[in-house]
Design an enzyme around this catalytic site. Sequence first.
Site, PDB file in Angstrom:
ATOM      1  CG  HIS A 277     -26.118  -3.924 -97.841  1.00 49.67           C
ATOM      2  ND1 HIS A 277     -27.397  -4.403 -97.664  1.00 49.67           N
ATOM      3  CD2 HIS A 277     -26.207  -2.956 -98.803  1.00 49.67           C
ATOM      4  CE1 HIS A 277     -28.221  -3.763 -98.480  1.00 49.67           C
ATOM      5  NE2 HIS A 277     -27.516  -2.876 -99.176  1.00 49.67           N
ATOM      6  CD  GLU A 278     -23.621  -0.511-100.263  1.00 48.59           C
ATOM      7  OE1 GLU A 278     -23.718  -0.656-101.501  1.00 48.59           O
ATOM      8  OE2 GLU A 278     -24.549  -0.051 -99.558  1.00 48.59           O
ATOM      9  CG  HIS A 281     -25.829  -3.914-103.613  1.00 51.35           C
ATOM     10  ND1 HIS A 281     -27.106  -4.328-103.954  1.00 51.35           N
ATOM     11  CD2 HIS A 281     -25.976  -3.116-102.525  1.00 51.35           C
ATOM     12  CE1 HIS A 281     -27.976  -3.802-103.111  1.00 51.35           C
ATOM     13  NE2 HIS A 281     -27.317  -3.074-102.224  1.00 51.35           N
TER      14      HIS A 281
END
Length: 430
Positions: A277-278, A281
């Site tokens: 998920h990170e 980003h």
Amino acid sequence: MRKWIAGAGLVYVLYGLFIYWYLFMTGDAAVPEAVRGTEADPASFMKPSQLAVAEQYSNIKNFLFFIGIPLDWFLFFILLITGISKKIKQWMATAVRFQFLQVAGFVFVLSLIVAAVTLPLDWIGYQVALDYNISTQTAASWAKDQIIDFWIGFPLFTVCVLVFYWLISKHEKRWWLYAWCLTVPFTLFLFFLQPVVIDPLYNDFYPLQNKELESKILALANEADIPADHVYEVNMSEKTNALNAYVTGIGANKRIVLWDTTLNKLNDSEILFIMGHEMGHYVMKHVYIGLAGYLLLSLAGLYVIDKIYRQVVRTFGARLHINGKGDIAALPLLLLLISVLTFASTPFSNAVSRYQENAADQYGMELTRDREAAVDTFQDLAVTGLTQVNPPLLVKVFRNSHPSIMERIEHAETNEKTEEDPTSKPDSDQ
């Protein structure tokens, strides 16, 4: 003056009563019928007692948030209408000779007043988090963080105020544009410094100690074509039981950080999803997009503030004890306008953030190819953080920078159904 104060006080009390009524009596956090029995239904992963406690804790936390913001507005208004702001300016003028020291002294006194008025609400929030076993922080540690906040905020705030009043004295019509031009390098500088200078003042950061897990994370980063040598962990267990991970900084100081609570309470597959998920980003450049969006909003905000500031000073200057746009006694008015406009723009900025978080969830599931780990992670986040799975509308709009837990789990379920859709066209070599 008494009528103005009484009227403002009445408005604030009525607002507080409305928020209480909305959150505790009518706020719709119920689970839709279509969700019942699915993985997104909190009854499938939380006990009834946990659901009740999560509802109570979330309502209290949201109530403190909603009454805390207009408390600042009320305070700034009182400082202006009573002439206290003007008196502080006069005290500084008699106490010190140099004008820049007068401004610094004014900012210091104003900062102390704001801190003193908002401290009880902050303390209540801290105690509530302790009572519900979300916070593990000692009172001494909490007080230390408050002091650090003050002594980081005060000098930065003083510099901003000095620059603002210098610009408005030299460039009365275009100060807002020149102020924004200075905002760009200043913001970039703070983003660059935060991971290595500011954040370590609050917690200890060090490379991830679990080298086997670090190897898995770095392999995932390599698959995503992300240059990474280290993942950092931070000792948040000294302050909270909640879980989190985040991307911070820009350029050479960019970091992916895991809270040690996340490392202690989640298994490797869940941690890898969080890392995916990170990394989403990073790959989608959300930090830079967010930074650019902030700078564009600040440009529009400064322009609007200039127009309103001029009009208010011209129309109500005498009543508010302000002698002109360059009067330091008008600083509470400027802060009031900034706070109101920032709050008004929150629904837009939160909507953009929720879109980015949803995209990062999707990227994390695609990178790890582990939808189940995503669902387990969302459920663990709700349980450990006592989070409302489906918060009321106003909370979603003004507070939630992430999709609700229910929406994130539903998105994961939709993703699985799309992948397993038997009507999808097979590859030619199958």
